[in-house]
Design a protein around this motif. Structure first.
Motif, short mmCIF file in Angstrom:
data_model
loop_
_atom_site.label_atom_id
_atom_site.label_comp_id
_atom_site.label_asym_id
_atom_site.label_seq_id
_atom_site.Cartn_x
_atom_site.Cartn_y
_atom_site.Cartn_z
N CYS A 58 38.52 -4.39 40.51
CA CYS A 58 37.62 -4.50 41.65
C CYS A 58 37.65 -5.94 42.17
CB CYS A 58 36.20 -4.09 41.25
SG CYS A 58 35.40 -5.32 40.18
N HIS A 61 36.08 -8.67 39.84
CA HIS A 61 36.86 -9.01 38.65
C HIS A 61 38.23 -9.59 39.01
CE1 HIS A 61 33.77 -6.44 36.53
NE2 HIS A 61 33.64 -7.67 36.11
N CYS A 102 37.40 0.27 37.52
CA CYS A 102 38.02 -0.98 37.05
C CYS A 102 37.75 -1.16 35.55
CB CYS A 102 37.42 -2.11 37.89
SG CYS A 102 37.47 -3.75 37.16
N ALA A 104 37.44 -3.67 33.65
CA ALA A 104 36.41 -4.68 33.34
C ALA A 104 35.02 -4.12 33.66
CB ALA A 104 36.67 -5.96 34.13
N CYS A 105 34.91 -3.37 34.77
CA CYS A 105 33.62 -2.76 35.14
C CYS A 105 33.18 -1.76 34.05
CB CYS A 105 33.71 -2.02 36.47
SG CYS A 105 33.64 -3.11 37.89
ZN LIG Z 1 35.41 -4.55 38.02
#
Ligand SMILES: [Zn+2]
Ligand SMILES: [Zn+2]
Length: 220
Positions: A58, A61, A102, A104-105
């Motif tokens: 995203c 990130h 994502c 990381a999300c």
């Molecule tokens: Zn993210």
């Protein structure tokens, strides 16, 4: 009373710092995930597949990845995604919706859920009671998430009171700020205006939360 354990003590540490403790968790978890991924997992097929399924990272990130400046790591993380898109059998497949969020999300969501549950489950502990009775700085989106998670009437009342206190403080400052902006030049030199200069940032922080840059990240 909840069980006092590591997530609880991590939360207590966050409550001592400025700003929304849950926004801090969101920022720190995103940085931590990406730093660890770049350091250890750029060749890990599951991380590469997740990046392919989400069609990359995203915007927020991607900004963290830019700040971490690891050219080879970033390139390797995108390799599987690029190959997958190049192998699309049709235009429809090429432009198909992502199959996941994502990576990381996804990690951030897990960390945030743990932090929110720790707060709700331990709300009657003295550290959290003291935080709620003084000047909680939780942003509105995270106050809503806490309220959604609990059926405890006492906690709900405390969260609502904390929200109203923040809204009233903002309302008062906005009123003074607008009045000062409309005042004559000589009234504008009043020292009171100093404290109002950041009211617009307070509004954004309360309603949208806050993002810290990679270099500011310190917390677990
Ligand atoms: Zn993210
Ligand atoms: Zn927040």
């Amino acid at each position: 009373m909840g069980y006092r354990h590591t997530p609880f003590f991590n939360l207590v540490e966050l409550l001592k710092q400025d700003g929304c403790p849950f926004c801090r968790t969101v920022n720190a978890a995103g940085h931590r995930y990406l730093r660890t991924t770049l350091y250890e997992f750029v060749n890990d097929p599951s991380v590469r597949n997740q990046t392919a399924q989400s069609r990359g990272f995203c915007l927020q990130h991607a900004d963290v990845l830019r700040a971490l400046t690891d050219p080879l790591g970033v390139v390797l993380l995108h390799e599987t995604l690029i190959h997958k898109l190049l192998r699309s059998a049709s235009d429809a497949e090429l432009f198909a919706a992502p199959e996941g969020i994502c990576p990381a999300c996804r990690y951030v969501e897990e960390s945030l859920n743990l932090q929110l549950s720790t707060f709700v489950d331990n709300h009657d502990e003295p550290e959290i009671q003291q935080y709620l009775s003084t000047r909680p700085q939780i942003c509105f989106p995270h106050l809503r998430q806490l309220a959604k998670r609990t059926r405890n009437k006492v906690l709900l009342r405390q969260l609502a009171a904390a929200t109203r206190r923040q809204l009233e403080a903002l309302d008062k400052k906005i009123h003074e700020f607008v009045a000062a902006e409309n005042a004559t030049l000589e009234q504008r030199s009043s020292p009171d205006l100093e404290g109002l200069a950041y009211v617009w940032l307070d509004c954004l922080q309360f309603f949208s939360g806050s993002v810290t840059s990679a270099s500011e990240e310190k917390q677990p």
